[in-house]
Design a protein around this motif. Structure first.
Motif, PDB file in Angstrom:
ATOM      1  N   ASP B 483      42.079  43.480  40.900  1.00 40.61           N
ATOM      2  CA  ASP B 483      42.476  42.903  39.624  1.00 40.61           C
ATOM      3  C   ASP B 483      41.398  41.879  39.265  1.00 40.61           C
ATOM      4  O   ASP B 483      41.124  40.967  40.038  1.00 40.61           O
ATOM      5  CB  ASP B 483      43.845  42.231  39.793  1.00 40.61           C
ATOM      6  CG  ASP B 483      44.322  41.555  38.520  1.00 40.61           C
ATOM      7  OD1 ASP B 483      43.490  41.305  37.617  1.00 40.61           O
ATOM      8  OD2 ASP B 483      45.525  41.264  38.430  1.00 40.61           O
ATOM      9  N   ILE B 484      40.770  42.024  38.100  1.00 46.41           N
ATOM     10  CA  ILE B 484      39.705  41.085  37.730  1.00 46.41           C
ATOM     11  C   ILE B 484      40.083  40.272  36.495  1.00 46.41           C
ATOM     12  O   ILE B 484      39.225  39.774  35.775  1.00 46.41           O
ATOM     13  CB  ILE B 484      38.350  41.799  37.501  1.00 46.41           C
ATOM     14  CG1 ILE B 484      38.480  42.927  36.466  1.00 46.41           C
ATOM     15  CG2 ILE B 484      37.797  42.323  38.812  1.00 46.41           C
ATOM     16  CD1 ILE B 484      37.142  43.438  35.954  1.00 46.41           C
ATOM     17  N   THR B 485      41.390  40.145  36.243  1.00 45.88           N
ATOM     18  CA  THR B 485      41.785  39.377  35.058  1.00 45.88           C
ATOM     19  C   THR B 485      41.725  37.871  35.293  1.00 45.88           C
ATOM     20  O   THR B 485      41.632  37.100  34.350  1.00 45.88           O
ATOM     21  CB  THR B 485      43.214  39.756  34.601  1.00 45.88           C
ATOM     22  OG1 THR B 485      44.086  39.625  35.727  1.00 45.88           O
ATOM     23  CG2 THR B 485      43.269  41.191  34.104  1.00 45.88           C
ATOM     24  N   GLY B 486      41.770  37.463  36.564  1.00 42.17           N
ATOM     25  CA  GLY B 486      41.734  36.023  36.853  1.00 42.17           C
ATOM     26  C   GLY B 486      40.339  35.546  37.206  1.00 42.17           C
ATOM     27  O   GLY B 486      39.377  36.315  37.211  1.00 42.17           O
ATOM     28  N   GLU B 487      40.239  34.281  37.491  1.00 42.80           N
ATOM     29  CA  GLU B 487      38.958  33.704  37.895  1.00 42.80           C
ATOM     30  C   GLU B 487      38.508  34.334  39.215  1.00 42.80           C
ATOM     31  O   GLU B 487      37.358  34.692  39.394  1.00 42.80           O
ATOM     32  CB  GLU B 487      39.115  32.177  38.040  1.00 42.80           C
ATOM     33  CG  GLU B 487      37.862  31.418  38.430  1.00 42.80           C
ATOM     34  CD  GLU B 487      36.862  31.246  37.279  1.00 42.80           C
ATOM     35  OE1 GLU B 487      37.123  31.785  36.178  1.00 42.80           O
ATOM     36  OE2 GLU B 487      35.823  30.579  37.489  1.00 42.80           O
ATOM     37  N   LYS B 488      39.484  34.487  40.135  1.00 44.21           N
ATOM     38  CA  LYS B 488      39.203  35.134  41.417  1.00 44.21           C
ATOM     39  C   LYS B 488      39.629  36.592  41.339  1.00 44.21           C
ATOM     40  O   LYS B 488      40.649  36.907  40.723  1.00 44.21           O
ATOM     41  CB  LYS B 488      40.016  34.448  42.538  1.00 44.21           C
ATOM     42  CG  LYS B 488      39.688  32.978  42.714  1.00 44.21           C
ATOM     43  CD  LYS B 488      38.636  32.804  43.776  1.00 44.21           C
ATOM     44  CE  LYS B 488      38.220  31.336  43.910  1.00 44.21           C
ATOM     45  NZ  LYS B 488      36.865  31.203  44.457  1.00 44.21           N
ATOM     46  N   MET B 489      38.873  37.443  41.986  1.00 44.89           N
ATOM     47  CA  MET B 489      39.266  38.849  42.064  1.00 44.89           C
ATOM     48  C   MET B 489      40.368  38.980  43.104  1.00 44.89           C
ATOM     49  O   MET B 489      40.375  38.272  44.096  1.00 44.89           O
ATOM     50  CB  MET B 489      38.074  39.705  42.487  1.00 44.89           C
ATOM     51  CG  MET B 489      36.919  39.657  41.506  1.00 44.89           C
ATOM     52  SD  MET B 489      35.489  40.550  42.145  1.00 44.89           S
ATOM     53  CE  MET B 489      34.724  39.329  43.188  1.00 44.89           C
ATOM     54  N   GLU B 490      41.286  39.908  42.852  1.00 47.15           N
ATOM     55  CA  GLU B 490      42.366  40.106  43.814  1.00 47.15           C
ATOM     56  C   GLU B 490      42.401  41.564  44.252  1.00 47.15           C
ATOM     57  O   GLU B 490      42.533  42.476  43.422  1.00 47.15           O
ATOM     58  CB  GLU B 490      43.708  39.727  43.180  1.00 47.15           C
ATOM     59  CG  GLU B 490      44.853  39.810  44.174  1.00 47.15           C
ATOM     60  CD  GLU B 490      46.230  39.762  43.497  1.00 47.15           C
ATOM     61  OE1 GLU B 490      46.313  39.524  42.277  1.00 47.15           O
ATOM     62  OE2 GLU B 490      47.211  40.008  44.212  1.00 47.15           O
ATOM     63  N   LEU B 491      42.272  41.779  45.556  1.00 45.53           N
ATOM     64  CA  LEU B 491      42.341  43.149  46.076  1.00 45.53           C
ATOM     65  C   LEU B 491      43.774  43.642  45.987  1.00 45.53           C
ATOM     66  O   LEU B 491      44.695  43.009  46.488  1.00 45.53           O
ATOM     67  CB  LEU B 491      41.865  43.181  47.530  1.00 45.53           C
ATOM     68  CG  LEU B 491      41.976  44.528  48.253  1.00 45.53           C
ATOM     69  CD1 LEU B 491      41.173  45.613  47.551  1.00 45.53           C
ATOM     70  CD2 LEU B 491      41.516  44.396  49.708  1.00 45.53           C
ATOM     71  N   LEU B 492      43.962  44.783  45.310  1.00 44.58           N
ATOM     72  CA  LEU B 492      45.319  45.304  45.116  1.00 44.58           C
ATOM     73  C   LEU B 492      45.627  46.506  45.990  1.00 44.58           C
ATOM     74  O   LEU B 492      46.741  46.688  46.452  1.00 44.58           O
ATOM     75  CB  LEU B 492      45.512  45.725  43.643  1.00 44.58           C
ATOM     76  CG  LEU B 492      45.356  44.676  42.562  1.00 44.58           C
ATOM     77  CD1 LEU B 492      45.536  45.323  41.188  1.00 44.58           C
ATOM     78  CD2 LEU B 492      46.357  43.549  42.743  1.00 44.58           C
ATOM     79  N   LEU B 493      44.628  47.373  46.190  1.00 45.35           N
ATOM     80  CA  LEU B 493      44.956  48.689  46.745  1.00 45.35           C
ATOM     81  C   LEU B 493      43.731  49.344  47.371  1.00 45.35           C
ATOM     82  O   LEU B 493      42.622  49.230  46.850  1.00 45.35           O
ATOM     83  CB  LEU B 493      45.463  49.575  45.589  1.00 45.35           C
ATOM     84  CG  LEU B 493      45.925  50.989  45.892  1.00 45.35           C
ATOM     85  CD1 LEU B 493      47.257  50.945  46.625  1.00 45.35           C
ATOM     86  CD2 LEU B 493      46.080  51.797  44.602  1.00 45.35           C
ATOM     87  N   ASP B 494      43.983  50.046  48.483  1.00 46.19           N
ATOM     88  CA  ASP B 494      43.008  50.986  49.061  1.00 46.19           C
ATOM     89  C   ASP B 494      43.487  52.385  48.731  1.00 46.19           C
ATOM     90  O   ASP B 494      44.686  52.648  48.839  1.00 46.19           O
ATOM     91  CB  ASP B 494      43.014  50.897  50.592  1.00 46.19           C
ATOM     92  CG  ASP B 494      42.170  49.772  51.139  1.00 46.19           C
ATOM     93  OD1 ASP B 494      41.878  48.835  50.381  1.00 46.19           O
ATOM     94  OD2 ASP B 494      41.819  49.838  52.329  1.00 46.19           O
TER      95      ASP B 494
END
Ligand SMILES: [Cu+2]
Lengths: 196, 658
Positions: B483-494
């Motif tokens: 997810d790249i909507t925030g300041e930090k990227m968030e790993l969601l899924l493999d």
């Protein structure tokens, strides 16, 4: 021209909408058909609701031994001249006839309509019960008789994995509106006569 | 030389440990705990609901193109492109075999690399996906109406078609470039005389805006470097195309060392608008060559091959103003252009920094003739005159950058196995997240266009090791969704991928989902062997060839009993699926046939070839569970001895057809 005569003429001319709009709609809904299969019944033909629906209804129905939906029926030859005849008659009455003739036309048209519905029922019965003895799947009613697959004349009904919906289509509404107009023409015509 | 290589490796591990390393920092279970709940919600697409985006992920050495949904990571379809696919009869039936023809004959396999979606006015438009084949240079066009390969065109005078297949912002051209320079034309010569004698070719294929038909419009002849990746200019830089080069040393052996010597290689800036003008003015050389153009015909439902013999060539060394070299550190891989067209990002694989060139400065440098010598007659622009900035110490082994349209860029780092987010213009690093493991390319839907959809980022990994249930020595490669909507990227899924996911292209579902083909209209089927009704089914003998005109519909073939076939015959089953309903394909397979099944979509005709070798009565059947009576969908062919006089008959329910 008097209001009643205009109503009578317009009302009977509305019969001609049946050459454009279908009278009836039958839809078959099933888990595999989230968009139901459907057909429109016109006075002179049966058509697809979505492309190829009639072909696909035939394909479904062949499993239980139903005949194919005919491309041609006697009714397709009879109904158009009757409709045209009634429209012309209505217009002539609208111009020349007295208000009682308006009622006469309405009663005749209602009788023809009722006959048409009865004919539709007979066709549906035949369609749902005249099954191929070599049918792939044979279903028996709890009382031991052969199960039929007749769609309802009006309303919804469960037939095996399908739910069949049978309801009037645009043409039926324009027809009824037209007929209603001729009936109103009768009452207005009556009033107009009293005034003069 | 070996010493240098070892030094490089030591350097790599040094930096990895000294900067903490993303893996050490975040640990493998970064997504467990409080975050995992919300991550699960973000990727959950409830039964019956649709994903928000399509992702077209290259199948790498599978040769195919895989279609996934985002954010769920669900695989919907593998589109056969460069490799035979027995599941679909692709490359086995007579209709699709011509798609795999080349100047080397029928090639059953390919190495698919970089899908790119067609564009209009700089935005992805969902008409076609283009994808390149690296091994036997080719570019394919896949329809996003049918999700089928419609055209494959071979690229002559090229080898290792890697810097490909990227489209210009109005889909004017799709390009192909040479990774392995070769003699042009090919000839018998000593390999160690490669330097100065081998050539590269940058090919521009025009695209017909109506039907997508590709034509090799022209080739630009280049020095014998390796052309690695490319991207089009857009907006202000529309009309230019940028290609990274490595091996500007022109080594022909032990490239891992010998092609890593130069401090800077180049990004080649190609003025294709000028090239177009030169072609229009007739200022080109016409060379004789040989390449295959394979095209699908929607009316006949079959592909044909045309061998083409000519190519228009522009020699970059002899035409001033056509190509300029932008010095770029250390074997750059990715060559990515920011959404506004201003920055050209070069990812020097072996460099300590990420290089950003400025298009505006480049034009100025050309005007000022700020040259730093030339290479084979092509001006080299001064580094300082074109450079806009650099992301310092961003990570190790940068490969590829995409953009979110909000001023941020995202670069993959193969060696340090991470995605790094940084700001265009200020070149500061904003965030870094680990990848599991050794990420190659990344994809943001629309990330290679003027208008990226900066919601998700897909990183494509080369190594998975312990990430999934073990499957023996060969394990899947993998994609990771952030997810790249925030300041930090968030790993969601493999999620696992087919083959090797080199690159991907994505777009919102609305560009495609409601516009796909549901079935083929039987009345529009002009296949030369179509059978449009059971009454027209027949069997025709022409010498030893037997043509069976057959139909299929729930749940029978017509005819389903055929007699009069003999050992030694060549039998063609031309089978038409008479269904006109969505999602009712039928299959066909013949016992002992030395080929794959047919899988025939409604309204289509396909042909399977069969050589009956043994006397007997041999069954065939439908392979796709089509109906409640699918198991009954079968038939027999009686095979009589060679020379037997069994009459040719074809029947259904013991009644002759016709
Ligand atoms: Cu079947």
């Amino acid at each position: 021209m008097k209001k009643s005569r205009i109503l009578m003429i317009v009302g009977s001319l509305m019969l001609l909408s049946l050459f454009i709009y279908p009278l009836w709609n039958i839809q078959l809904e099933a888990p595999q058909y989230p968009i139901p299969l459907g057909m429109y019944i016109h006075i002179n033909k049966i058509t697809d609701e979505q492309p190829h629906d009639v072909k696909n209804i035939n394909l479904m129905n062949h499993y239980v031994g139903m005949q194919e939906i005919p491309e041609h029926m006697l009714e397709f030859d009879l109904f158009p001249p009757i409709i045209i005849g009634m429209a012309i008659l209505g217009v002539l009455i609208g111009f020349k006839g007295g208000y009682k003739w308006f009622l006469g036309w309405f009663i005749l048209m209602s009788a023809l309509g009722a006959a048409g519905m009865y004919d539709f029922y007979l066709w549906e019965y035949e369609y749902g019960h005249n099954l191929d003895p070599k049918a792939i799947m044979k279903f028996i009613n709890p009382d031991g008789t052969q199960m039929g697959f007749q769609p309802p004349v009006f309303g919804s009904k469960v037939i095996l994995n399908f739910v069949a919906h049978s309801y009037p289509a645009t043409g039926a509404y324009t027809l009824l509106t037209g007929m209603l107009m001729t009936l109103i023409a009768f009452f207005i015509g009556k009033k107009e006569l009293k005034k003069t | 030389m070996l010493k240098q290589a070892l030094y490089g490796l030591a350097m790599a591990s040094f930096v990895l440990t000294s900067c903490g390393g993303p893996a050490a920092e975040s640990g493998k279970k970064a997504t467990s705990g409080a975050l995992s709940g919300s991550a699960a919600e973000k990727v959950y697409v409830a039964p019956g609901e649709y994903d928000e985006f399509y992702a077209f992920i290259s199948g790498g050495f599978s040769g195919q193109l895989a279609v996934y949904g985002l954010p769920s990571g669900r695989l919907f379809r593998v589109i056969p492109v460069f490799s035979q696919d027995p599941e679909k009869g692709y490359g086995y039936n007579e209709e699709t075999k011509p798609l795999l023809n080349t100047s080397h004959g029928f090639v059953p396999w390919g190495d698919a690399h970089h899908p790119d979606i067609s564009q209009t006015a700089g935005k992805v438009d969902g008409r076609w996906v283009f994808i390149n084949e690296n091994n036997t240079p080719r570019i394919a066009r896949v329809s996003l109406k049918t999700f089928e390969t419609e055209e494959i065109i071979e690229i002559p005078n090229s080898a290792g078609n890697h810097s490909s297949s990227f489209v210009t912002e109005n889909s004017e051209y799709v390009v192909a470039g040479t990774r392995f320079s070769v003699p042009v034309p090919q000839r018998d010569m000593p390999i160690n005389e490669a330097k100065g004698n081998f050539k590269g070719s940058l090919s521009f294929l025009s695209i017909d805006q109506e039907d997508g038909d590709m034509d090799l419009a022209f080739q630009i002849r280049m020095p014998g470097f390796d052309y690695d990746l490319s991207h089009p200019g857009r907006g202000k830089s529309h009309g230019w195309f940028f290609f990274t080069t490595y091996n500007t040393e022109e080594a022909h052996t032990l490239l891992e060392v010998n092609a890593s010597q130069n401090d800077k290689d180049f990004i080649a800036a190609v003025n294709w608008k000028y090239a177009e003008q030169l072609i229009a003015e007739g200022k080109f050389e016409e060379e004789t060559t040989n390449y295959a153009e394979n095209e699908w015909d929607h009316h006949t439902h079959m592909a044909t091959t045309t061998m083409k013999k000519k190519v228009k060539v522009l020699d970059a060394s002899k035409i001033p103003g056509l190509v300029y070299f932008l010095p770029t550190p250390k074997s750059p891989h990715g060559c990515d252009v920011s959404p506004d067209g201003e920055y050209i990002i070069g990812s020097g694989k072996l460099a300590a920094e990420l290089t950003a060139h400025s298009f505006t400065k480049m034009l100025k440098a050309i005007e000022d003739k700020a040259f730093d010598g030339e290479q084979y007659g092509i001006p080299v622009l001064q580094y300082e005159a074109v450079n806009a900035g650099a992301v310092k110490n961003p990570g190790l082994g940068p490969l590829h950058t995409e953009f979110d349209g909000k001023g941020n860029a995202y670069t993959t780092f193969f060696i340090s196995s991470e995605v790094v987010k940084w700001k265009l213009g200020t070149w500061e690093v904003v965030d870094r997240q680990p990848c599991y493991y050794s990420v190659g390319h990344l994809m943001i839907p629309g990330g290679n266009s003027r208008e990226p959809f900066g919601k998700y980022l897909v990183a494509m990994n080369k190594i998975t090791k312990d990430r999934y249930l073990s499957t023996g020595p060969e394990v899947c490669q993998s994609a990771q969704l952030y997810d790249i909507t925030g300041e930090k990227m968030e790993l969601l899924l493999d999620f696992p991928t087919i083959g090797e996911p080199h690159y991907a292209a994505g777009c919102p579902k609305d560009l495609i989902h409601d516009k796909t083909t549901k079935l083929f209209k039987l009345e529009e089927n002009n296949h030369p062997y179509v059978t449009k009704s059971e009454r027209e089914a027949k069997v025709v003998r022409e010498g030893n060839d037997v043509h069976i005109y057959m139909t299929m519909i729930r749940s029978h073939f017509a005819p389903d009993n055929i007699e009069g076939v003999r050992v030694g015959d060549r039998v063609f089953f031309h089978i038409t699926n008479l269904e006109q309903d969505y999602d009712v394909p039928h299959g066909f397979s013949m016992i002992g046939a030395n080929t794959a099944e047919l899988l025939i979509m409604p309204g289509r005709t396909e042909t399977s070839m069969w050589y009956p070798k043994q006397v007997g009565v041999w069954p065939f059947y439908c392979t796709d569970f089509c109906s409640a009576l699918h198991q009954e969908m079968q038939g027999y062919v009686r095979v009589s001895p060679k020379g037997a006089s069994t009459p040719l008959t074809w029947t259904l329910d013991d009644d002759p057809l016709q």
